[in-house]
Write an enzyme that holds these catalytic residues in place. Structure first.
Site, PDB file in Angstrom:
ATOM      1  CE  LYS A  75      -9.367  -7.295   9.854  1.00 28.08           C
ATOM      2  NZ  LYS A  75      -8.010  -7.962   9.734  1.00 28.08           N
ATOM      3  CD  GLN A  90      -0.268  -8.498   0.745  1.00 30.61           C
ATOM      4  OE1 GLN A  90       0.186  -7.453   0.278  1.00 30.61           O
ATOM      5  NE2 GLN A  90      -1.087  -8.741   1.987  1.00 30.61           N
ATOM      6  CG  HIS A 145      -3.833  -0.064  -2.282  1.00 31.57           C
ATOM      7  ND1 HIS A 145      -3.033  -0.775  -2.917  1.00 31.57           N
ATOM      8  CD2 HIS A 145      -4.024  -0.373  -1.002  1.00 31.57           C
ATOM      9  CE1 HIS A 145      -2.480  -1.698  -1.723  1.00 31.57           C
ATOM     10  NE2 HIS A 145      -3.257  -1.282  -0.716  1.00 31.57           N
ATOM     11  CG  ASP A 202      -2.229  -5.516  -1.780  1.00 33.12           C
ATOM     12  OD1 ASP A 202      -3.271  -5.045  -1.353  1.00 33.12           O
ATOM     13  OD2 ASP A 202      -1.225  -5.062  -1.176  1.00 33.12           O
ATOM     14  NE  ARG A 221       3.445  -8.261   5.658  1.00 34.15           N
ATOM     15  CZ  ARG A 221       2.054  -8.394   5.497  1.00 34.15           C
ATOM     16  NH1 ARG A 221       1.436  -9.413   6.436  1.00 34.15           N
ATOM     17  NH2 ARG A 221       1.412  -8.133   4.715  1.00 34.15           N
ATOM     18  CG  HIS A 261      -6.028  -0.885   1.836  1.00 34.56           C
ATOM     19  ND1 HIS A 261      -4.641  -0.873   1.937  1.00 34.56           N
ATOM     20  CD2 HIS A 261      -6.430   0.159   2.435  1.00 34.56           C
ATOM     21  CE1 HIS A 261      -4.363   0.204   2.505  1.00 34.56           C
ATOM     22  NE2 HIS A 261      -5.773   1.006   2.746  1.00 34.56           N
ATOM     23  CB  CYS A 269      -1.060   0.046   1.155  1.00 31.13           C
ATOM     24  SG  CYS A 269      -0.805  -1.162   2.582  1.00 31.13           S
TER      25      CYS A 269
END
Length: 649
Positions: free
Chosen positions: A475, A388, A392, A390, A370, A521, A341
């Site tokens: 979320k 991911q 946005h 991902d 991570r 997200h 992000c």
């Protein structure tokens, strides 16, 4: 004192009365059948004093499953007693067996021991036999409250009990429970006697566990057991465990050559093999197609970033335990990317935006890193490097609801495509008492309200989980139940009014003034690694045709049929299907068996008859078993397979 029964009737009882006293006041038969009780919704045993004014429900042998945590805890004490008897029979003193904690857990219990010699897996059946003997003795459980001094005196040779007792507040009541000659420090609750405990239990395994979870403390031996109210429930549970072993994605991933984890590369860093890469790319292509139709734009960002980027976003401060340590390059600090992000925020900020430009939907299959503890790593489902899906979405406040609904529709479509129809929806909101959340109260109230309004508009059942929000916004999580009944948190949608503030993102409104966008997200898969791991187990490696890394195996009956088989393979390959020929010297049935073990969905058998007529005999793996068709025209079959592949049937 008085207590209230489920029908509203009140019982007057002496001060300090127990649930057993309440049962006896109702009738001797109930007192005989009672196993435990609830008081104001909490499980209690029959020996503990009830609070004045409590609403109570008595649990009897007619519904023993309602007291499962109680009988599991009691069975833990029985196991602990049996372990003591086991070592005394081997010539050790009672003081030689020292005990840590032993709580009930989901489906069973565990107990930690410091033993004079290790307990082996092959010893567990003997411990079970001793447990059944103790149950047959019908030993009553008794409870007594003692002072801290009395409690310390009860366990003079057990340093673990001594430590637990000394750590208790001076004003806290300390209770001991006893059955036969076995006494333990325990809050309870317990069944009235060992004779009333169910016999449907099994000792499962042993492992090492640091005392009180601290790696600086001694390692104790932990013994796990499971128990259910009936033998049928136990059998079903054990069958599910065996099925889970059969479906284990680490086992199938190796057998089907999907991925490997090489210690020289690093723990938690999977290597995708050719078969697994096909599977992964099919997933990505499916989602990219959906995203293209919904107006997403693809972006690519680097795998590292300047430390100031993550300080600005707050990820460095709020996820410090999960980040890899920064690295210094030319007097600047960089970090392996923990999230996509912040990078997408900077892409949005790379040029001025007008209200006419919004929504801006940026999507990336971005790899992030991570730091996970070594003991938490697990195949593909818990890794240190993962990709991911991902995206946005930068939108105006008036666009938020429609954009959220669009993402919700996409995520539900993704899950249904893979047969994941048992889904519950969890709204994660902030905990007002926590300091981990950033941003104005008004932002949070608006974002939480929009999520709940969107979910209610489409009529989805949901629960609200305070404290489950990300630090920057609330979320919606999608919790999926797989074929084994296990729950997995997969897709997530987050509404974020805070990162645009932290990165000073704006767009020019109709009034000519700067306004803040809101960011959504979203990640329907969550991560490709974890999603693939779950898919492998969900399908047991039997992927549908469109996902299968190896789709078609053509099996010539004899060597003279190899040329025909190879011609068919070339046609399927040219059409975009993944086809192979087994031209080994094995007999036909052995080739079929090999293809079945490799979980290839479609097998085409070709011989003289098929070659003459441009036909094939089809053997197809289905959930119902092997399906066979003979004399199928090849051109018709090719069209059928292509349609199934393209439609992702």
């Amino acid at each position: 004192m008085h207590v209230t029964l489920p029908d509203g009737k009140q019982l007057d009882l002496p001060q300090g009365a127990t649930a057993l006293d309440a049962a006896q006041a109702i009738g001797p038969r109930l007192a005989q059948d009672a196993l435990a009780a609830t008081a104001n919704g909490d499980l209690v045993d029959l020996m503990s004093p009830l609070p004045d004014g409590a609403r109570i429900t008595l649990i009897t042998k007619k519904n023993p499953a309602d007291a499962a945590p109680v009988f599991r805890h009691s069975l833990g004490h029985v196991m602990s007693q049996a372990v003591g008897e086991f070592y005394r029979a081997k010539g050790h003193s009672a003081e030689a067996v020292k005990r840590g904690v032993g709580p009930s857990i989901e489906n069973g219990w565990y107990q930690d021991f410091d033993l004079p010699e290790p307990l082996r897996e092959e010893d567990l059946p003997e411990i079970e036999r001793l447990m059944r003997e103790i149950i047959a003795r019908g030993l009553p459980f008794s409870r007594r409250e003692v002072s801290k001094a009395e409690a310390l005196a009860q366990f003079p040779h057990d340093p673990y009990k001594q430590e637990l007792i000394r750590d208790l507040p001076d004003d806290e009541a300390i209770t001991l429970y006893q059955q036969g000659d076995y006494v333990d420090l325990c809050r309870g609750p317990h069944f009235p006697s060992t004779g009333k405990l169910p016999g449907s239990f099994k000792l499962m395994s042993t492992s090492g566990a640091y005392w009180r979870g601290n790696e600086k403390n001694p390692i104790l031996q932990r013994v796990y057991g499971v128990a259910f109210a009936t033998q049928k429930e136990l059998d079903e549970y054990l069958h599910a465990l065996e099925e889970a072993k059969r479906r284990d994605h680490r086992k199938l991933g190796k057998e089907l050559e999907l991925f490997t984890i090489d210690p020289l590369v690093g723990r938690g860093l999977p290597l995708w093999l050719p078969n697994g890469t096909v599977l992964r790319e099919e997933l990505a292509a499916f989602l990219k197609q959906q995203q293209f139709q919904r107006g997403y734009q693809g972006v690519i960002t680097p795998n590292i970033g300047n430390l100031d980027l993550y300080k600005t976003s707050g990820h460095y401060q709020n996820y410090s335990d999960s980040n890899f340590s920064p690295i210094t390059v030319d007097d600047e600090e960089y970090m392996l990317k923990p999230m996509n992000c912040p990078h997408h925020m900077r892409i949005y900020a790379s040029k001025p935006r007008s209200y006419r430009d919004l929504p801006v939907r940026l999507a990336e299959f971005g790899t992030v890193y991570r730091y996970e503890q070594s003991g938490e790593l697990n195949g593909l489902t818990r890794v240190r490097g993962f990709t991911q899906d991902d995206a946005h979405i930068f939108c105006r406040p008036d666009q938020l609801k429609s954009e959220f609904l669009n993402v919700l529709d996409l995520t539900v479509l993704v899950l249904k495509t893979f047969g994941m129809n048992d889904v519950r929806f969890r709204v994660g909101t902030r905990d007002p008492e926590s300091e981990k959340y950033v941003g104005e109260d008004s932002y949070w109230e608006m974002a939480e309200g929009q999520i709940i309004a969107a979910v209610e508009e489409v009529g989805l059942p949901y629960s609200v989980e305070p404290g489950d929000a990300a630090f920057y916004g609330p979320k919606l999580d999608f919790v999926v139940k797989d074929v084994l009944g296990r729950e997995w948190q997969l897709g997530t949608i987050q509404v974020d009014p805070n990162l645009p503030e932290r990165f000073d993102l704006t767009y020019v409104g109709e009034d000519g003034q700067d306004h803040r966008p809101i960011v959504i997200h979203r990640a329907p898969f969550g991560s490709l690694e974890r999603f693939v791991g779950i898919l492998i187990e969900h399908y047991a490696g039997d992927f549908p045709l469109w996902l299968a890394p190896r789709q078609v195996m053509i099996i010539p009956i004899a060597d003279r049929h190899n040329e025909y088989a190879e011609a068919l393979r070339a046609e399927l390959h040219a059409a975009g299907l993944r086809a192979e020929v087994d031209d080994s010297s094995n007999r036909m049935q052995a080739k079929v068996r090999t293809a079945e073990l490799s979980k290839i969905p479609v097998m085409l058998i070709v011989g003289d008859k098929e070659a003459e007529a441009r036909e094939v005999s089809v053997r197809e793996r289905t959930p119902e078993g092997l399906k066979e068709r003979k004399g199928v025209g090849f051109d018709d079959l090719k069209a059928e397979l292509l349609e199934r592949y393209k439609s992702r049937a």
